[in-house]
Design a protein around this motif. Sequence first.
Motif, PDB file in Angstrom:
ATOM      1  N   LYS A   9      24.250  16.779  55.891  1.00  0.00           N
ATOM      2  CA  LYS A   9      22.931  16.929  56.481  1.00  0.00           C
ATOM      3  C   LYS A   9      22.498  15.620  57.114  1.00  0.00           C
ATOM      4  O   LYS A   9      23.030  14.557  56.809  1.00  0.00           O
ATOM      5  CB  LYS A   9      21.906  17.374  55.452  1.00  0.00           C
ATOM      6  N   ILE A  58      18.200  18.194  58.455  1.00  0.00           N
ATOM      7  CA  ILE A  58      18.937  19.222  59.188  1.00  0.00           C
ATOM      8  C   ILE A  58      20.243  19.450  58.428  1.00  0.00           C
ATOM      9  O   ILE A  58      21.078  18.551  58.343  1.00  0.00           O
ATOM     10  CB  ILE A  58      19.222  18.770  60.636  1.00  0.00           C
ATOM     11  N   ASN A  59      20.404  20.631  57.867  1.00  0.00           N
ATOM     12  CA  ASN A  59      21.577  20.946  57.040  1.00  0.00           C
ATOM     13  C   ASN A  59      22.659  21.590  57.901  1.00  0.00           C
ATOM     14  O   ASN A  59      22.822  22.792  57.903  1.00  0.00           O
ATOM     15  CB  ASN A  59      21.174  21.876  55.895  1.00  0.00           C
ATOM     16  N   TYR A  60      23.415  20.780  58.611  1.00  0.00           N
ATOM     17  CA  TYR A  60      24.433  21.340  59.502  1.00  0.00           C
ATOM     18  C   TYR A  60      25.672  21.800  58.748  1.00  0.00           C
ATOM     19  O   TYR A  60      26.445  22.597  59.267  1.00  0.00           O
ATOM     20  CB  TYR A  60      24.788  20.358  60.638  1.00  0.00           C
ATOM     21  N   PHE A 115      25.069  25.364  58.165  1.00  0.00           N
ATOM     22  CA  PHE A 115      25.214  26.040  59.451  1.00  0.00           C
ATOM     23  C   PHE A 115      26.686  26.290  59.759  1.00  0.00           C
ATOM     24  O   PHE A 115      27.059  27.374  60.224  1.00  0.00           O
ATOM     25  CB  PHE A 115      24.564  25.194  60.549  1.00  0.00           C
TER      26      PHE A 115
END
Length: 123
Positions: A40, A61-63, A66
């Motif tokens: 993140k 932002i927790n990519y 995703f």
Amino acid sequence: MAVGVIIGGAFGKISTSLVNDVIMPAVSMLTGGVDFSAWKVVLKEAVLDAAGEVAAPAVSINYGAFLAAILDFLIIAFAVFCLIKAVNALHRKKEAAPPPAPPAPSREEVLLTEIRDLLKERA
């Protein structure tokens, strides 16, 4: 259609479990123990109060999550593609089958045909 929605939802849970519980740990092991769900970007750190408790949680932002969702989608899309391909193959197989031979005429039909032919000869 309702049955398809229910089965689709169940399949979604199965594929999510496959990604989260089987694929991601294996990929994590191959990459040196990195946990994808922990990937993140922190935009704002958490704010602690005087007692040491979290007053405002961190904004991030927790990519990694995703990426797991994208992998989950790809697995579902591949499964649906294979299912549609199999159904189309079954439809082609049905169309390619030769039509069955007509049944042989019964004794009555044969006799009636002979009588018709004899009547035509007399006329």
